[in-house]
Design a protein around this motif. Structure first.
Motif, short mmCIF file in Angstrom:
data_model
loop_
_atom_site.label_atom_id
_atom_site.label_comp_id
_atom_site.label_asym_id
_atom_site.label_seq_id
_atom_site.Cartn_x
_atom_site.Cartn_y
_atom_site.Cartn_z
N ARG A 201 0.83 -1.21 0.00
CA ARG A 201 0.00 0.00 0.00
C ARG A 201 0.87 1.26 0.00
O ARG A 201 0.59 2.22 -0.72
CB ARG A 201 -0.92 -0.02 1.23
N ILE A 202 1.91 1.25 0.80
CA ILE A 202 2.82 2.40 0.86
C ILE A 202 3.50 2.61 -0.48
O ILE A 202 3.60 3.74 -0.98
CB ILE A 202 3.86 2.19 1.98
N ALA A 203 3.97 1.54 -1.09
CA ALA A 203 4.69 1.65 -2.36
C ALA A 203 3.79 2.12 -3.49
O ALA A 203 4.25 2.78 -4.43
CB ALA A 203 5.32 0.30 -2.71
N ASP A 204 2.51 1.79 -3.43
CA ASP A 204 1.58 2.14 -4.51
C ASP A 204 1.10 3.59 -4.44
O ASP A 204 0.45 4.07 -5.38
CB ASP A 204 0.36 1.21 -4.47
N SER A 205 1.37 4.28 -3.35
CA SER A 205 0.93 5.68 -3.18
C SER A 205 1.96 6.62 -3.76
O SER A 205 3.15 6.28 -3.87
CB SER A 205 0.71 5.98 -1.70
N ASP A 206 1.53 7.82 -4.12
CA ASP A 206 2.47 8.85 -4.58
C ASP A 206 2.50 10.05 -3.63
O ASP A 206 3.03 11.10 -3.96
CB ASP A 206 2.14 9.31 -6.01
N GLU A 207 1.97 9.88 -2.43
CA GLU A 207 1.99 10.94 -1.42
C GLU A 207 3.38 11.03 -0.79
O GLU A 207 4.18 10.08 -0.88
CB GLU A 207 0.95 10.64 -0.33
N PRO A 208 3.70 12.13 -0.09
CA PRO A 208 4.94 12.16 0.69
C PRO A 208 4.95 11.01 1.70
O PRO A 208 3.89 10.58 2.18
CB PRO A 208 4.86 13.52 1.40
N LEU A 209 6.12 10.50 2.02
CA LEU A 209 6.20 9.30 2.83
C LEU A 209 5.53 9.44 4.21
O LEU A 209 4.88 8.49 4.66
CB LEU A 209 7.65 8.85 2.97
N PRO A 210 5.66 10.56 4.92
CA PRO A 210 4.94 10.65 6.20
C PRO A 210 3.42 10.55 6.02
O PRO A 210 2.73 9.96 6.87
CB PRO A 210 5.35 12.03 6.74
N ALA A 211 2.91 11.08 4.92
CA ALA A 211 1.47 10.96 4.65
C ALA A 211 1.10 9.51 4.36
O ALA A 211 0.04 9.02 4.77
CB ALA A 211 1.07 11.85 3.48
N ARG A 212 1.98 8.80 3.66
CA ARG A 212 1.74 7.38 3.40
C ARG A 212 1.74 6.60 4.72
O ARG A 212 0.95 5.66 4.90
CB ARG A 212 2.81 6.81 2.48
N ALA A 213 2.64 6.96 5.63
CA ALA A 213 2.71 6.29 6.92
C ALA A 213 1.41 6.50 7.70
O ALA A 213 0.88 5.56 8.31
CB ALA A 213 3.90 6.79 7.72
N ALA A 214 0.89 7.73 7.69
CA ALA A 214 -0.35 8.02 8.40
C ALA A 214 -1.52 7.26 7.79
O ALA A 214 -2.37 6.70 8.50
CB ALA A 214 -0.61 9.52 8.38
N ASP A 215 -1.58 7.24 6.45
CA ASP A 215 -2.64 6.50 5.77
C ASP A 215 -2.56 5.02 6.10
O ASP A 215 -3.58 4.37 6.38
CB ASP A 215 -2.53 6.71 4.26
N ALA A 216 -1.35 4.47 6.07
CA ALA A 216 -1.17 3.04 6.34
C ALA A 216 -1.58 2.70 7.77
O ALA A 216 -2.16 1.64 8.03
CB ALA A 216 0.29 2.65 6.10
#
Length: 292
Positions: A201-216
């Motif tokens: 899920r993190i790898a498939d996102s194009d958001e900044p990494l902290p935003a990906r962490a929050a989403d995950a």
């Protein structure tokens, strides 16, 4: 997924990617109930997590160069604990250590669930002894063990070494004993299933990494009950938090913020979810070569 040749294009070592994963995990904001970039808890602050990640580096480097999983983990916990907040990332390091050990093995072409499971399967009784020694450095929430497991109560720390050796339990077997009630142990015995799912899920996102962490974090919290919450507040509370996380995800940022506030006010911190997200960030950095 990209092979090892892809993620080796980055100049970071597996240990450095693990440290970066710990830093990105705590930077994910909002992270309902837990410390994040914009929220401290009364006795646990953002900088404690930063210091814990840096302090764990010696043990993570040991894992990356092929040292036994147990001793590398114990060293990483000892270094992590050298800050005033106490236990910041014990569970995350328990997940990261075998993953870093796997990624650092020159004979392994790609960081996969199967490769990580093989690392876990190769753990020994002495790895289990070192796991117990790690409890000498921190206070970790643990419930009372079953009566037949009392000699192996993790709260005994290194005092349980003889009991571990007498029973001949490897670290993998020890994790299997706890897998039904502990999410980190379950990852060890299930081939890091959730870790790799979150990494995808993190790898498939194009958001900044902290935003990906929050989403995950919120996605995983809505996926299954957090076992740290269950230990501290009971299984029904953990299930309720899961349902409320599902509702918050559907309701948008304002509902997520309100959900976060309510967890903090209730003293509920989904620590296992944070541990898995940290491990997943490592997999995404190491396997997929995410750029920072």
């Amino acid at each position: 997924m990209p092979a090892a040749s892809t993620f080796l294009q980055t100049m970071r070592t597996p240990a450095q990617n693990a440290e970066l994963a710990l830093l990105l995990e705590v930077a994910g904001t909002p992270k309902p109930g837990n410390v994040d970039r914009k929220r401290d808890l009364p006795d646990l602050r953002f900088e404690h997590f930063l210091a814990g990640a840096v302090g764990a580096q010696d043990g993570l480097r040991a894992a990356g160069r092929g040292d036994p999983v147990g001793s590398a983990f114990e060293r990483s916990v000892e270094g992590m604990a050298e800050q005033r907040g106490g236990n910041t990332q014990f569970g995350a390091l328990l997940l990261l250590t075998p993953l870093v050990r796997t990624a650092g093995d020159d004979e392994i072409e790609e960081l996969t669930p199967e490769a990580a499971a093989a690392t876990v399967a190769a753990t020994t009784v002495e790895d289990a002894v070192d796991f117990y020694r790690a409890f000498d450095h921190v206070d970790v929430r643990a419930g009372d063990p079953p009566e037949d497991m009392e000699p192996l109560d993790v709260r005994r720390g290194s005092d349980a070494a003889d009991a571990v050796r007498d029973r001949g339990l490897t670290l993998q077997e020890l994790m299997a004993e706890s897998s039904e009630r502990d999410g980190v142990a379950r990852e060890w015995t299930d081939g890091f299933e959730e870790t790799f799912a979150v990494a995808d899920r993190i790898a498939d996102s194009d958001e900044p990494l902290p935003a990906r962490a929050a989403d995950a974090f919120l996605w995983l919290l809505a996926r299954r009950p957090d076992t740290h919450v269950a230990k501290k507040h009971g299984a029904s509370t953990a299930r309720s938090v899961m349902v409320r996380a599902q509702e918050a995800r559907e309701g948008g940022p304002d509902l997520v913020a309100a959900f976060s506030e309510s967890l903090v006010e209730s003293g509920i911190n989904p620590g296992t979810t944070a541990d898995v997200v940290a491990a997943a960030l490592f997999v995404a950095l190491e396997r997929d070569g995410l750029e920072v």
